[in-house]
Design a protein around this motif. Structure first.
Motif, short mmCIF file in Angstrom:
data_model
loop_
_atom_site.label_atom_id
_atom_site.label_comp_id
_atom_site.label_asym_id
_atom_site.label_seq_id
_atom_site.Cartn_x
_atom_site.Cartn_y
_atom_site.Cartn_z
N THR A 1 42.54 54.51 67.71
CA THR A 1 43.96 54.34 67.97
C THR A 1 44.44 55.36 68.99
N HIS A 2 45.25 54.89 69.94
CA HIS A 2 45.83 55.78 70.94
C HIS A 2 47.33 55.78 70.81
N THR A 3 47.95 56.85 71.23
CA THR A 3 49.41 56.94 71.17
C THR A 3 50.03 55.80 71.97
N GLY A 4 51.04 55.15 71.38
CA GLY A 4 51.72 54.06 72.04
C GLY A 4 51.11 52.70 71.78
N GLU A 5 49.92 52.64 71.16
CA GLU A 5 49.26 51.36 70.89
C GLU A 5 49.88 50.72 69.66
N VAL A 6 50.05 49.40 69.70
CA VAL A 6 50.59 48.65 68.57
C VAL A 6 49.47 47.84 67.96
N MET A 7 49.17 48.09 66.69
CA MET A 7 48.07 47.39 66.02
C MET A 7 48.55 46.89 64.67
N GLY A 8 48.09 45.69 64.27
CA GLY A 8 48.45 45.14 62.98
C GLY A 8 49.01 43.74 63.13
N SER A 9 49.53 43.19 62.04
CA SER A 9 50.12 41.86 62.03
C SER A 9 51.63 42.03 62.03
N PRO A 10 52.33 41.54 63.09
CA PRO A 10 53.75 41.86 63.27
C PRO A 10 54.62 41.64 62.05
N SER A 11 54.46 40.52 61.35
CA SER A 11 55.35 40.20 60.24
C SER A 11 55.20 41.14 59.06
N PHE A 12 54.08 41.88 58.99
CA PHE A 12 53.83 42.70 57.82
C PHE A 12 53.68 44.18 58.16
N MET A 13 53.93 44.58 59.40
CA MET A 13 53.78 45.98 59.75
C MET A 13 55.12 46.71 59.64
N SER A 14 55.04 48.00 59.43
CA SER A 14 56.23 48.83 59.26
C SER A 14 56.90 49.08 60.61
N PRO A 15 58.19 49.48 60.60
CA PRO A 15 58.87 49.76 61.87
C PRO A 15 58.16 50.82 62.70
N GLU A 16 57.67 51.89 62.06
CA GLU A 16 57.00 52.94 62.84
C GLU A 16 55.68 52.44 63.42
N GLN A 17 54.99 51.57 62.68
CA GLN A 17 53.74 51.00 63.19
C GLN A 17 54.02 50.04 64.33
N ALA A 18 55.15 49.33 64.25
CA ALA A 18 55.52 48.39 65.31
C ALA A 18 55.80 49.10 66.62
N GLN A 19 56.18 50.36 66.54
CA GLN A 19 56.46 51.13 67.75
C GLN A 19 55.24 51.87 68.27
N ASP A 20 54.40 52.37 67.36
CA ASP A 20 53.25 53.16 67.78
C ASP A 20 52.29 53.27 66.61
N ALA A 21 51.09 52.63 66.72
CA ALA A 21 50.15 52.61 65.61
C ALA A 21 49.67 54.01 65.24
N SER A 22 49.74 54.96 66.19
CA SER A 22 49.26 56.32 65.89
C SER A 22 50.19 57.04 64.92
N ARG A 23 51.39 56.48 64.70
CA ARG A 23 52.35 57.10 63.79
C ARG A 23 52.19 56.63 62.35
N CYS A 24 51.19 55.78 62.09
CA CYS A 24 51.01 55.24 60.74
C CYS A 24 50.72 56.34 59.74
N THR A 25 51.30 56.21 58.55
CA THR A 25 51.04 57.10 57.43
C THR A 25 50.82 56.25 56.19
N LYS A 26 50.64 56.90 55.06
CA LYS A 26 50.51 56.17 53.81
C LYS A 26 51.75 55.30 53.58
N SER A 27 52.88 55.82 54.01
CA SER A 27 54.13 55.07 53.82
C SER A 27 54.11 53.75 54.57
N SER A 28 53.37 53.68 55.68
CA SER A 28 53.28 52.43 56.43
C SER A 28 52.57 51.36 55.62
N ASP A 29 51.50 51.73 54.92
CA ASP A 29 50.83 50.77 54.04
C ASP A 29 51.74 50.34 52.89
#
Length: 939
Positions: free
Chosen positions: A344-372
């Protein structure tokens, strides 16, 4: 770099990841140049997205891009051909369902990587004839059961262990078309998935058995689950409350186990949660795992802490459902420690849009346990309602909704959902990570509390929090509504204080009543002042103000109605009570609710008459009665002229009497001038021109007296001058209709323009006055076109000046449709002047400019354009003007085409305003011109 964009066949070739099966030309392979072009070309990326249909389809399945072509991969790796028949009418063998749904929908990371588009189409396919027996190292491949972006999943038998497994392989055919760097990235992700899942040992996580490589093909084998995904189950209908709570509690404990071992899933969704029928009679620690296949029973729960009556797997004993969920597909997993690599790189968006968190939708590198945890909440929402929290026609729009909008409350979609379960779901879906559950285990614990009938820890969002969220989504309206909000707080506070005093001082009833009536008076004055400000005409020319203005007026209307529910006992407050009823009627009028306004004004007059009977000496009640009649007349002026005339006459008679009785009263003088002006408009409308001129002149004299009063404030003087200019323009419009009065009309227009210029000297930033000045310049220019040839240059000057003013207003406030309309009208006037000056080419250009501006209006303000009769009429005049220019050049056929369009536009305008005499006149002019053109063509 490619010079031009590729055709659709090339894009489909890129999507398929293979060359054309019917072609032997190696050049058909997707080139690096093509891949590089698509990576940099937004237009081609949008075309690819449309071709691939990356959104979630109704059956939650990504359609095959190969049609009925056989997938003949791989042969070299296995030493034999394992082609699969993709014909949907192939042998109806029951498909194995392990992870089939896991690969139905590509993740956003896959859809964004255009150079590694998956060759989809083998998922859920059936073998030709009997099941294949293909050798792959220690495994015997039975049939393919899933396909993803870079991998295929097979049902297989592990020979050494003699057990049925699911075998996932990375696809060399896809790797071969990638650059070495991209291929290594996908290999790294494939290994990371295997490493992530292999680190986990939990009853509800699919177990990894073996990881390895055969002839250069990476693979790993895992537990085979013979059952559907949550997505497949929900496709039939939403899942019942307790069943979904029991399932998601187990899933949440499994996710917490992953978090405890330093793994973030990052792609939790219903497709990645598989269900297997359990043969256990009940959920107990002593139960053994059994099924029709061989499984590894040596799994342990997330911890050994007792959670009675919940066992160590996090399973609620009270919820004895027969299925067991398994978390699968760690393809986008990320380590929170240094145990496995992450791509994962900063600024990359990864995941399934309908089920990803707001922070993940903006930047996958910001994912935390809270995103899951958010994704668990989205999955819970999907199971309860049958739809994800957010889903739009495109992935980009879905991401925007995830970031900016709040989901519809589940119970609004399914009333059968329990309130506590809704509260749990919405807490997990909080936009701010800090407001979600601290851990997935806490989410599971709350679900188990719900199952046991205990109070849950989550609390529903309160009104204050909902208000804050609304303000964040609507900052413009929120800031403008702050005054109303403060007033509501003031009302609530004073009401509370009054209530407390009433309880404390029951014996002081008279004092409490006086207090309440004083509060009534103060509140009414505050609301009145606020509405007067927000109801100002100038607010129509502020961006986004129409919606905000309507919202504020509706709020004020509600307050007025509440205040008017209890009639005050103090006679001194009767005029204010009547004033409240009047403001209700006026607000309906400002909101464009003509019928409601008519009824409300009639009701106000009835209330006032009863109050005047009780207090005949109250001058203010009488002034209000006159004001109500004149406003009712103005409301009826267009639709019921005779009735309007009666109300104008009643109101004006009393206003004249009050003005003469109190000549120094500015309000009485101003109200009388406005009634005279509006009555003049009605008389002009009904053809009583002489009497209309008398009324306009009387209004003008009163307004001159007001504007020339040296004691008034600058703001009042500016307002009086604007009213004076309005009456002078109305007089000019009238005089144009009278024979031999064009010069008088011109003088009246020029006086109006001078007065409007004076208002701008006093208040240079007043956009309403700038707008009215430009409109007056257009009208004066049109008037000058009817005079001698020497005035046509001056007419062109006025039209050009007006065009410049409108252009400046549009630049500052592009969202106001009336500015665009009047700009087109000014261009029409300039085109007419140029035509009359013999400058046909310039005239044609200005006519086209005006039509282009109307086209912009049609695109940007379709509702305004469709409903406004004046827009259709102006289009007719423009088309008629172009037809006239063609006729001057002798091009009668083209002239006929344009005049026919002009007639159609005028008829469309009359459909919207059947009684408008000006539109009828334009239609008659076009019909006459059409007749002349037709005669020329027939000669």
């Amino acid at each position: 770099m490619m010079a031009d964009c590729p055709n659709e066949d090339s894009l489909r070739l890129l999507l398929g990841g293979n060359r054309d099966p019917a072609s032997d030309d190696p050049s058909d392979d997707p080139s690096d140049e093509l891949i590089e072009h698509v990576g940099e070309c937004e237009a081609c990326q949008e075309r690819l997205e449309r071709l691939a249909d990356v959104g979630v389809a109704e059956d939650d399945r990504l359609e095959t891009l190969l049609g009925d072509v056989d997938l003949a991969w791989p042969t070299d790796a296995f030493g034999k051909d394992l082609s699969f028949d993709l014909d949907p009418l192939a042998e109806q063998t029951k498909p194995d369902r392990f992870q089939a749904d896991c690969y139905d929908e590509p993740t956003l990371a896959q859809t964004q990587d255009m150079s590694s588009r998956p060759t989809v189409g083998a998922a859920k396919s059936k073998p030709k004839g009997d099941a294949f027996v293909g050798e792959f190292g220690d495994y015997e491949l039975l049939r393919q059961i899933g396909a993803g972006g870079m991998g295929l999943v097979f049902k297989a038998r592990q020979k050494s262990a003699n057990r049925i497994v699911a075998l996932k392989l990375i696809r060399p055919d896809q790797l071969s078309i990638l650059t070495p760097e991209r291929a290594e990235t996908w290999k790294k992700r494939f290994r990371a998935e295997a490493q992530a899942a292999a680190r986990l040992d939990h009853d509800h996580v699919v177990t990894i058995y073996d990881v390895g490589e055969v002839d250069g093909t990476l693979y790993f084998s895992m537990q085979f689950i013979d059952g559907p995904s949550l997505s497949s189950v929900v496709q039939k209908s939403p899942i019942e409350n307790r069943r979904v709570a029991a399932l998601m509690a187990k899933v949440a404990f499994a996710v917490d186990h992953a978090h405890q071992n330093g793994i973030l899933h990052r792609d939790l969704k219903p497709q990645n949660i598989l269900l297997r029928e359990s043969r256990e009679s009940s959920f107990s620690d002593a139960a053994t795992v059994a099924s029709s296949h061989t499984f590894d029973p040596g799994l342990h729960g997330r911890d050994s802490v007792a959670r009675s009556p919940t066992d160590r797997r996090g399973v609620d004993r009270a919820a004895d459902f027969s299925e067991r969920p398994y978390v699968a597909d760690f393809g986008l997993a990320k380590a929170t420690d240094e145990g496995i690599a992450s791509s994962t790189h900063t600024g990359e968006v990864m995941g399934s849009p309908s089920f990803m968190s707001p922070e993940q939708a903006q930047d996958a590198s910001r994912c935390t346990k809270s995103s899951d945890i958010y994704s668990l909440g989205a999955t819970l929402y999907f199971c309860l309602t049958g739809r994800p929290p957010f889903r739009s026609a495109s992935a980009i729009e879905t991401l925007r909704q995830v970031i900016d909008e709040d989901p519809v409350e589940p119970r609004e979609l399914n009333r059968a959902i329990d309130a506590d379960l809704q509260t749990i779901t919405l807490k997990a879906l909080s936009k701010e990570p800090s407001k979600r559950y601290p851990s997935a285990a806490d989410l599971a614990d709350d679900l188990n509390r719900y199952l046991r009938g205990e109070p849950i820890l989550a609390r529903p969002v309160g009104r204050i929090e909902r208000s804050i969220r609304w303000c964040r989504r609507n900052p413009v309206v929120a800031s403008l509504a702050s005054g109303i909000a403060l007033l509501l707080i003031l009302v609530a506070t004073i009401s509370l204080l009054s209530s407390m005093r009433l309880r404390q001082h029951v014996r002081r009833e008279s004092e409490a009543r006086a207090e309440a009536e004083e509060f009534f008076s103060v509140s009414l004055n505050v609301i009145h002042d606020m509405v007067t400000s927000y109801a100002s005409d100038s607010l129509e020319h502020v961006p986004q103000m129409q919606t905000a203005r309507r919202d504020l007026l509706l709020r004020a209307l509600s307050l007025y109605k509440r205040l008017s529910q209890s009639r005050p006992s103090n006679p001194q407050l009767w005029s204010q009570y009547a004033r409240t009823r009047y403001r209700i009627a006026l607000l309906h009028s400002l909101l464009g609710e003509t019928q409601q306004a008519e009824n409300a004004f009639a009701d106000t007059i009835e209330v006032l008459e009863s109050l005047i009977d009780e207090s005949p000496g109250d001058i203010e009640l009488k002034a209000q009665w006159a004001r109500s009649h004149t406003m009712l007349g103005e409301t009826l002026r267009i639709t019921a002229a005779d009735d309007a005339r009666k109300h104008f006459d009643l109101g004006l008679a009393l206003q004249t009497k009050l003005h003469r009785q109190f000549p120094a009263n500015t309000d009485y003088k101003l109200e009388r001038s406005r009634t005279l002006n509006n009555l003049g408009l009605l008389l002009t409308q009904t053809g009583e021109f002489s009497l209309a001129e008398v009324n306009f002149n009387a209004a003008i004299e009163l307004l001159k007296e007001l504007a020339e009063d040296g004691s008034i404030q600058v703001e009042d003087r500016s307002s009086f001058l604007a009213d004076l200019a309005r009456s002078q323009i109305n007089l000019g419009v009238l005089l144009r209709k009278l024979p031999d009065r064009v010069k008088d009309a011109r003088r009246s227009y020029m006086r109006a323009i001078k007065n409007l210029e004076s208002t701008l000297t006093l208040q240079p930033d007043n956009r309403d006055r700038q707008f009215r000045l430009a409109v007056a310049e257009v009208d004066l220019g049109n008037l000058l076109l009817t005079e001698s040839d020497g005035e046509k240059e001056l007419a062109l000057t006025y039209a050009n000046d007006a065009s410049d003013r409108f252009a400046k207003l549009i630049d500052e406030f592009p969202g106001i449709p009336i500015y665009h309309y009047e700009s087109a009208n000014a261009a029409n006037s300039a085109a007419g002047a140029l035509a009359m000056l013999g400058r046909r080419q310039q005239s044609m250009s200005r006519f086209q400019t005006a039509i282009d501006r109307l086209k912009i209006m049609t695109d940007e303000f379709p509702e305004f354009t469709e409903t406004e009769a004046r827009v259709h009429s102006l289009r007719g005049r423009l088309l008629g003007g172009i037809g006239f220019l063609h006729s001057q050049q002798g091009d009668w056929e083209t002239a006929k085409e344009f005049v026919d369009q002009a007639i159609a536009s005028q008829r469309a305008a009359l459909l919207r305003q059947p009684k408008n005499p000006e539109i009828q006149e334009f239609l008659e002019q076009h019909l006459g011109f059409e007749k002349s053109v037709s005669e020329r063509l027939n000669d």
